[in-house]
Write an enzyme that holds these catalytic residues in place. Structure first.
Site, PDB file in Angstrom:
ATOM      1  CB  SER A 195      -3.625   2.712   2.133  1.00 54.53           C
ATOM      2  OG  SER A 195      -3.985   2.017   0.950  1.00 54.53           O
ATOM      3  CG  HIS A 238       4.397  -6.257  -1.252  1.00 59.74           C
ATOM      4  ND1 HIS A 238       4.675  -4.939  -1.568  1.00 59.74           N
ATOM      5  CD2 HIS A 238       3.301  -6.580  -1.733  1.00 59.74           C
ATOM      6  CE1 HIS A 238       3.463  -4.371  -2.316  1.00 59.74           C
ATOM      7  NE2 HIS A 238       2.640  -5.395  -2.138  1.00 59.74           N
ATOM      8  CE  LYS A 249      -3.498  -1.221  -0.644  1.00 61.26           C
ATOM      9  NZ  LYS A 249      -3.757  -1.944  -1.998  1.00 61.26           N
TER      10      LYS A 249
END
Ligand code: A3P
Length: 289
Positions: free
Chosen positions: A132, A102, A42
């Site tokens: 988010s 990630h 995010k």
């Protein structure tokens, strides 16, 4: 109610399918000309990915438009059998490859380090990132249920969300930025001056595009454009994976939405924890524009 549970690798919670495929991920063979887009979830992954994509195609919108965004630059840790994993997809790609992850530094497949690859890291301020992620958790059916905002608040600060602690992730990549070929960008800078940040990315990729092309990339990668574009707004993903009627993937795209979520007490507590966890780093985030 969802059945999904996260599993852990070395104390970092990850999607169970990722953990089940861990040996393939760890033995991934990077190539020296790989460019790896790295983010905590995010933080603007999709945005930077579209920027990189446009630069790669020299701003040729037609070329960029032909593939759905999630198929363009595979996540190396992505796995959902029987579909080809992120590693399978990367292995089938011609060089030079652009890949995404990630993963925190300590979980990156070692081959990236030994091949001295290029890394493009995008960081977003912790509070907006947390907000988010909360809305993403609510709509993403393959993540555990986040519970209430207050419950999720604890999960996030304890680093028990997918991909682990925001603090450790951002610090980890920041601390090694001078030792490797890392371009470290901030979501807030991209909002404030997209043209300047896009030019940094261009330089980093060894591209030299005309100013009018850069202006076109700025326009095409704006939040409004990407929200309306079915190839970048994830609308092709089935509802059983992302239920965008709960919260759209392209949600707000702003700096400072945390103010609409944090109570005064939560904000004070968060600031205290932030001070402790980020003590000694030279990192500085912009919290509002
Ligand atoms: P919000 O939920 O705050 O709106 P990621 O791609 O890493 O999952 O990050 C998603 C976040 O980036 C979402 O934040 C999304 O709206 C925002 N985003 C995506 N494209 C963007 C763009 N072109 N400009 C600004 N924000 C963007």
């Amino acid at each position: 109610s969802r059945q999904t549970k996260l599993k852990e690798v070395a104390g970092i919670p990850l999607r169970d399918s990722t953990v089940d495929n861990w040996s393939q991920i760890q033995t991934f063979k990077a190539k020296p000309d790989d460019l790896l887009i790295c983010t905590y979830p995010k933080s603007g992954t999709t945005w930077i990915q579209e920027i990189v994509n446009m630069i790669e195609q020299n701003g040729d919108v037609e070329k960029c438009q032909r593939t759905i965004i999630q198929h363009r630059h595979p996540f190396i840790e992505w796995a959902r059998p029987p579909q080809p994993s992120g590693v399978d997809k990367a292995n089938a790609m011609p060089a030079p490859r652009i890949l995404r992850t990630h993963l925190p530094t300590q979980l990156l497949p070692p081959s990236f380090w030994t091949n001295n690859c290029k890394y493009l890291y995008v960081a977003r301020n912790a509070k907006d990132c947390m907000v988010s992620f909360y809305h993403f958790y609510r709509m993403c059916q393959v993540l555990p249920n986040p519970g209430t905002w207050n419950e999720y608040f604890e999960t996030f600060i304890n680093g028990k969300v997918s991909c682990g602690s925001w603090f450790d992730h951002v610090k980890g990549w920041w601390e090694i930025r001078d030792r490797y070929q890392i371009l470290f960008l901030f979501y807030e800078d991209m909002k404030r001056d997209p043209k300047r940040e896009i030019q940094k990315v261009m330089q980093f990729m060894g591209k030299n595009l005309d100013e009018e092309v850069v202006d076109k990339i700025v326009l095409e990668t704006s939040f409004e454009k990407m929200k309306d574009n079915p190839l970048t707004n994830f609308s092709t993903i089935p509802k059983t994976i992302m239920d965008q009627s709960i919260s759209p993937f392209m949600r707000k795209g702003i700096v400072g939405d945390w103010k609409n979520h944090f109570t005064v007490a939560q904000n004070e507590r968060f600031d205290e924890i932030y001070e402790q966890k980020m003590d000694g780093t030279s990192l500085n985030f912009c919290m509002e524009l």
